[in-house]
Design a protein around this motif. Structure first.
Motif, PDB file in Angstrom:
ATOM      1  N   LEU A   1       0.829  -1.205   0.000  1.00 55.45           N
ATOM      2  CA  LEU A   1       0.000   0.000   0.000  1.00 55.45           C
ATOM      3  C   LEU A   1       0.863   1.254   0.000  1.00 55.45           C
ATOM      4  CD1 LEU A   1      -2.825   1.216   0.106  1.00 55.45           C
ATOM      5  CD2 LEU A   1      -2.724   1.035   2.597  1.00 55.45           C
ATOM      6  N   ILE A   2       1.890   1.258   0.832  1.00 55.21           N
ATOM      7  CA  ILE A   2       2.803   2.405   0.887  1.00 55.21           C
ATOM      8  C   ILE A   2       3.510   2.585  -0.450  1.00 55.21           C
ATOM      9  CG2 ILE A   2       4.945   3.246   1.936  1.00 55.21           C
ATOM     10  CD1 ILE A   2       3.948   1.920   4.567  1.00 55.21           C
ATOM     11  N   GLU A   3       3.981   1.484  -1.034  1.00 53.38           N
ATOM     12  CA  GLU A   3       4.680   1.565  -2.316  1.00 53.38           C
ATOM     13  C   GLU A   3       3.746   2.009  -3.435  1.00 53.38           C
ATOM     14  OE1 GLU A   3       6.553  -2.240  -2.669  1.00 53.38           O
ATOM     15  OE2 GLU A   3       8.140  -1.689  -1.274  1.00 53.38           O
ATOM     16  N   ALA A   4       2.506   1.553  -3.412  1.00 49.34           N
ATOM     17  CA  ALA A   4       1.533   1.968  -4.428  1.00 49.34           C
ATOM     18  C   ALA A   4       1.267   3.465  -4.330  1.00 49.34           C
ATOM     19  CB  ALA A   4       0.237   1.179  -4.279  1.00 49.34           C
ATOM     20  N   ALA A   5       1.114   3.965  -3.106  1.00 48.24           N
ATOM     21  CA  ALA A   5       0.881   5.400  -2.920  1.00 48.24           C
ATOM     22  C   ALA A   5       2.085   6.202  -3.378  1.00 48.24           C
ATOM     23  CB  ALA A   5       0.565   5.692  -1.454  1.00 48.24           C
ATOM     24  N   ALA A   6       3.278   5.750  -3.029  1.00 50.67           N
ATOM     25  CA  ALA A   6       4.491   6.455  -3.442  1.00 50.67           C
ATOM     26  C   ALA A   6       4.641   6.452  -4.960  1.00 50.67           C
ATOM     27  CB  ALA A   6       5.717   5.809  -2.785  1.00 50.67           C
ATOM     28  N   ALA A   7       4.313   5.335  -5.602  1.00 52.69           N
ATOM     29  CA  ALA A   7       4.441   5.230  -7.057  1.00 52.69           C
ATOM     30  C   ALA A   7       3.550   6.236  -7.772  1.00 52.69           C
ATOM     31  CB  ALA A   7       4.121   3.813  -7.508  1.00 52.69           C
ATOM     32  N   ARG A   8       2.401   6.553  -7.186  1.00 50.98           N
ATOM     33  CA  ARG A   8       1.499   7.538  -7.803  1.00 50.98           C
ATOM     34  C   ARG A   8       2.161   8.905  -7.903  1.00 50.98           C
ATOM     35  NH1 ARG A   8      -3.659   6.671  -8.851  1.00 50.98           N
ATOM     36  NH2 ARG A   8      -4.324   8.771  -8.310  1.00 50.98           N
ATOM     37  N   PHE A   9       3.115   9.170  -7.010  1.00 47.67           N
ATOM     38  CA  PHE A   9       3.837  10.435  -7.032  1.00 47.67           C
ATOM     39  C   PHE A   9       5.188  10.318  -7.733  1.00 47.67           C
ATOM     40  CE2 PHE A   9       1.053  10.773  -3.303  1.00 47.67           C
ATOM     41  CZ  PHE A   9       0.399  11.960  -3.618  1.00 47.67           C
ATOM     42  N   GLY A  10       5.457   9.151  -8.305  1.00 47.62           N
ATOM     43  CA  GLY A  10       6.716   8.937  -9.018  1.00 47.62           C
ATOM     44  C   GLY A  10       7.881   8.626  -8.104  1.00 47.62           C
TER      45      GLY A  10
END
Length: 127
Positions: free
Chosen positions: A8-17
């Motif tokens: 979940l943390i990685e998915a959220a971070a990926a949205r911001f590049g």
């Protein structure tokens, strides 16, 4: 950290590049194992699909061309990482590993190009 929370943390971070870095070899090994398991689990039965689809040399060609294009793009990205590592004078062991990966990647693109040529040559020889 539990896999679900980390994902979940990685998915959220990926949205911001953003990409997360892992600070221990234990974390890295766990991630590499998860990547491998996911790739094998999600991969279709390539042998069965290829046997059904690839009826002659030319039908193999588009897949090999696609793979070469993806590999070449990734190798050029890795060359950029290598240049940055050299410019920042990062540890020599890291630079040496990146050099090996880049060299191997270029060798792989040459082999894939030779394979593409072989598909055309086999087609020409058959006619």
């Amino acid at each position: 950290m539990p896999l679900a929370r980390r994902s979940l943390i990685e998915a959220a971070a990926a949205r911001f590049g953003w990409r997360r870095a892992y600070g221990t070899t234990t974390e890295v090994d766990q991630l590499l194992n998860e990547q491998t398991e996911t790739a094998y689990r999600d991969a279709p039965d390539h042998a069965a699909l290829a046997t059904a689809k690839n009826t002659d040399a030319l039908t193999v060609q588009p897949g090999v061309l696609d793979a070469r294009g993806r590999v070449l793009g990734e190798v050029l990205y890795l060359e950029g990482l290598l240049a940055g590592a050299r410019n920042r004078r990062l540890p020599q062991e890291l630079i040496a590993r990146l050099e090996d990966v880049v060299d191997h990647g270029h060798e792989l693109t040459v082999l894939l190009a030779d394979t593409v040529r072989a598909t055309a040559a086999a087609h020409t020889a058959g006619h």
